[in-house]
Design an enzyme around this catalytic site. Sequence first.
Site, PDB file in Angstrom:
ATOM      1  N   HIS A  15       0.841  -1.187   0.000  1.00  0.00           N
ATOM      2  CA  HIS A  15       0.000   0.000   0.000  1.00  0.00           C
ATOM      3  C   HIS A  15       0.876   1.236   0.000  1.00  0.00           C
ATOM      4  CE1 HIS A  15      -3.194   2.805   1.000  1.00  0.00           C
ATOM      5  NE2 HIS A  15      -4.007   1.868   0.578  1.00  0.00           N
ATOM      6  N   ASP A  24      -7.921  -5.478   0.132  1.00  0.00           N
ATOM      7  CA  ASP A  24      -8.430  -6.334  -0.931  1.00  0.00           C
ATOM      8  C   ASP A  24      -8.033  -7.795  -0.774  1.00  0.00           C
ATOM      9  OD1 ASP A  24      -9.747  -4.336  -2.431  1.00  0.00           O
ATOM     10  OD2 ASP A  24      -7.811  -3.588  -3.096  1.00  0.00           O
TER      11      ASP A  24
HETATM   12  N1  CMC Z   1       4.068  -7.470  -5.061  1.00  0.00           N
HETATM   13  C1  CMC Z   1       5.402  -7.429  -5.251  1.00  0.00           C
HETATM   14  N2  CMC Z   1       6.165  -6.323  -5.070  1.00  0.00           N
HETATM   15  C2  CMC Z   1       5.530  -5.208  -4.693  1.00  0.00           C
HETATM   16  C3  CMC Z   1       4.141  -5.175  -4.478  1.00  0.00           C
HETATM   17  C4  CMC Z   1       3.407  -6.365  -4.667  1.00  0.00           C
HETATM   18  N3  CMC Z   1       2.082  -6.367  -4.470  1.00  0.00           N
HETATM   19  N4  CMC Z   1       3.784  -3.922  -4.096  1.00  0.00           N
HETATM   20  C5  CMC Z   1       4.895  -3.206  -4.093  1.00  0.00           C
HETATM   21  N5  CMC Z   1       5.967  -3.976  -4.436  1.00  0.00           N
HETATM   22  C6  CMC Z   1       7.377  -3.563  -4.472  1.00  0.00           C
HETATM   23  C7  CMC Z   1       7.690  -2.732  -5.705  1.00  0.00           C
HETATM   24  O1  CMC Z   1       8.110  -3.543  -6.769  1.00  0.00           O
HETATM   25  C8  CMC Z   1       8.762  -1.820  -5.175  1.00  0.00           C
HETATM   26  O2  CMC Z   1       9.955  -2.564  -5.098  1.00  0.00           O
HETATM   27  P1  CMC Z   1      11.399  -1.825  -5.342  1.00  0.00           P
HETATM   28  O3  CMC Z   1      11.526  -0.821  -4.241  1.00  0.00           O
HETATM   29  O4  CMC Z   1      12.385  -2.937  -5.282  1.00  0.00           O
HETATM   30  O5  CMC Z   1      11.308  -1.204  -6.717  1.00  0.00           O
HETATM   31  C9  CMC Z   1       8.347  -1.537  -3.732  1.00  0.00           C
HETATM   32  O6  CMC Z   1       7.585  -2.693  -3.357  1.00  0.00           O
HETATM   33  C10 CMC Z   1       7.479  -0.285  -3.587  1.00  0.00           C
HETATM   34  O7  CMC Z   1       6.361  -0.419  -4.463  1.00  0.00           O
HETATM   35  P2  CMC Z   1       5.701   0.758  -5.285  1.00  0.00           P
HETATM   36  O8  CMC Z   1       5.062   0.185  -6.494  1.00  0.00           O
HETATM   37  O9  CMC Z   1       6.677   1.870  -5.454  1.00  0.00           O
HETATM   38  O10 CMC Z   1       4.595   1.241  -4.243  1.00  0.00           O
HETATM   39  P3  CMC Z   1       3.403   2.190  -4.555  1.00  0.00           P
HETATM   40  O11 CMC Z   1       3.136   2.908  -3.296  1.00  0.00           O
HETATM   41  O12 CMC Z   1       3.675   3.004  -5.767  1.00  0.00           O
HETATM   42  O13 CMC Z   1       2.231   1.187  -4.924  1.00  0.00           O
HETATM   43  C11 CMC Z   1       0.465  -0.389  -4.672  1.00  0.00           C
HETATM   44  C12 CMC Z   1       1.264   0.746  -4.010  1.00  0.00           C
HETATM   45  C13 CMC Z   1      -0.732  -0.709  -3.786  1.00  0.00           C
HETATM   46  C14 CMC Z   1      -0.035   0.074  -6.049  1.00  0.00           C
HETATM   47  C15 CMC Z   1       1.385  -1.626  -4.821  1.00  0.00           C
HETATM   48  O14 CMC Z   1       1.787  -2.076  -3.551  1.00  0.00           O
HETATM   49  C16 CMC Z   1       0.718  -2.756  -5.598  1.00  0.00           C
HETATM   50  O15 CMC Z   1       0.805  -2.793  -6.824  1.00  0.00           O
HETATM   51  N6  CMC Z   1       0.034  -3.704  -4.880  1.00  0.00           N
HETATM   52  C17 CMC Z   1      -0.734  -4.733  -5.554  1.00  0.00           C
HETATM   53  C18 CMC Z   1      -2.070  -4.193  -6.011  1.00  0.00           C
HETATM   54  C19 CMC Z   1      -3.023  -3.993  -4.844  1.00  0.00           C
HETATM   55  O16 CMC Z   1      -3.177  -4.863  -4.000  1.00  0.00           O
HETATM   56  N7  CMC Z   1      -3.685  -2.843  -4.842  1.00  0.00           N
HETATM   57  C20 CMC Z   1      -4.722  -2.523  -3.829  1.00  0.00           C
HETATM   58  C21 CMC Z   1      -4.292  -1.419  -2.920  1.00  0.00           C
HETATM   59  S1  CMC Z   1      -5.371  -1.287  -1.474  1.00  0.00           S
HETATM   60  C22 CMC Z   1      -6.895  -0.793  -2.135  1.00  0.00           C
HETATM   61  C23 CMC Z   1      -6.855   0.634  -2.510  1.00  0.00           C
HETATM   62  O17 CMC Z   1      -6.959   1.491  -1.615  1.00  0.00           O
HETATM   63  O18 CMC Z   1      -6.772   0.919  -3.714  1.00  0.00           O
END
Ligand code: CMC
Length: 451
Positions: free
Chosen positions: A328, A385
């Site tokens: 998140h 989720d």
């Molecule tokens: N699986 C594997 N790696 C992950 C995941 C994941 N679900 N989420 C983040 N990472 C890694 C990402 O690759 C990055 O690694 P590095 O630092 O080595 O490059 C690090 O963790 C930080 O991730 P980010 O993508 O920069 O984080 P963000 O804040 O931009 O994204 C997120 C947040 C929720 C989009 C992401 O965690 C994600 O894609 N999760 C899966 C989709 C999901 O479950 N979404 C629902 C969110 S809760 C409901 C809502 O409020 O929308």
Amino acid sequence: MSAEKQQHPMDLQEPDPTGNPSPAIAKLSIDGKTIDLPVVTGTEQEKGVDITKLRAQTGAVTIDPGFANTASCLSDITFLDGERGILRYRGVPIEELAEHATYTDTAYLLIHGNLAPQRELDQFSGRINQKVNLPAGLEKFYDCFPKGTHPMAMLSAMAAALSGSYPALLNPTPTREEIDEVIVTLLGQFPTLCAYGYRKGQGLSLIPPRQDLAGVASFLHMMNGRPGDQQDPNPVAVNALRKILILHADHEQNCSTSTVRLVGSSRANAFVSIASGVAALWGPLHGGANQAVIEMLEQIRADGGEFSKFIRMAKDKDSGFRMMGFGHRVYKNFDPRARILKASCDEVLGKLGIHDPLLDLAKQLEAAALKDDYFVSRKLYPNVDFYSGIILRALGIPTEQFTVIFALGRLAGWLAHWKEMLESPGFRIGRPRQIYTGPTQRRFVRVAQRG
Ligand code: CMC
């Protein structure tokens, strides 16, 4: 938010503990020039550097991809502390609302700022209840969607289409009465739109809302009842869905809420602003994750339940696979909504006498990920989720419809933010800047065909 209550950022500054009346400031030096930027402190002591005069004073703007460090507004609605796993609507902890409140209590609280006395609540739900039947002719729209259209596409299109049926509610500068009216209209129509999209998509006959049932029960009746059915939905299912809707009702400046605010900031009407929120929510990184989690768990099961392979894939950036329902932007310790829903999963499935192998798989996957340094070091925990889909499956709601349930819950938050924005005295159209990185000026020259 009342006009009296809304203040300019400068007015929210923390008093200096030494008694010095000068406000807190941050200093920024650029091109040899140093300027003072006011520091705004919120009621929960969150600090923000007010850069509203930055460009005028220095010619520079800030860069913040994904808005990870940008507060787009001051808001009285929801407080979220991602480090401590705190989520409160108008100061009330989410745990208390999930346990004791109705969805209508929660919607009123979010939209109007306070818990309402019973008479006001009755008036509020009475007005919503009068709006549950779709305007004449709108049902026919469903017949135009190609077979297989995703219910979120239908919901977004139908929410926008409502603008055609309510010309009196399209005023770009709505009065307080018009704001209240469009809010109860959308709260009334949305459950019907959500249920009809599903029924039409499945080729099932439509079941009209039952005004004798409270909102959540009426929605379940429209989804899964039979035409003419007078049997009330199972109270266990009603309670489980009530909790899910409340836990999804708001989450401050998330992607879809920011979209509603941005679209609404052009003074587009509430119907299309909400339609845009539905569209933003659909993506798998946001609300679409609840559908994606179940699809992922099913994929793991079909693969023999060997989840370590999927953990490996999630860690491999080249695989294009992410652990859905994990991570998140804001929560870096635990997501309080996920905690409540994990407990709710066991309770609901137990009461309904359902054993879902996907729940066992989800728990094993969570346990394994939380021992893995990749997830631990990046503070990736199950989010809302991860477990919600397992409850929705138990309620007989098809996977494709999960994000629609998220939208149904989030509607109250979208409306609260839309109203707060319109009523805020500092209201301006949303219009971010950019740093241009394309070619500098060049001539138009027609490109000769090669070869
Ligand atoms: N699986 C594997 N790696 C992950 C995941 C994941 N679900 N989420 C983040 N990472 C890694 C990402 O690759 C990055 O690694 P590095 O630092 O080595 O490059 C690090 O963790 C930080 O991730 P980010 O993508 O920069 O984080 P963000 O804040 O931009 O994204 C997120 C947040 C929720 C989009 C992401 O965690 C994600 O894609 N999760 C899966 C989709 C999901 O479950 N979404 C629902 C969110 S809760 C409901 C809502 O409020 O929308």
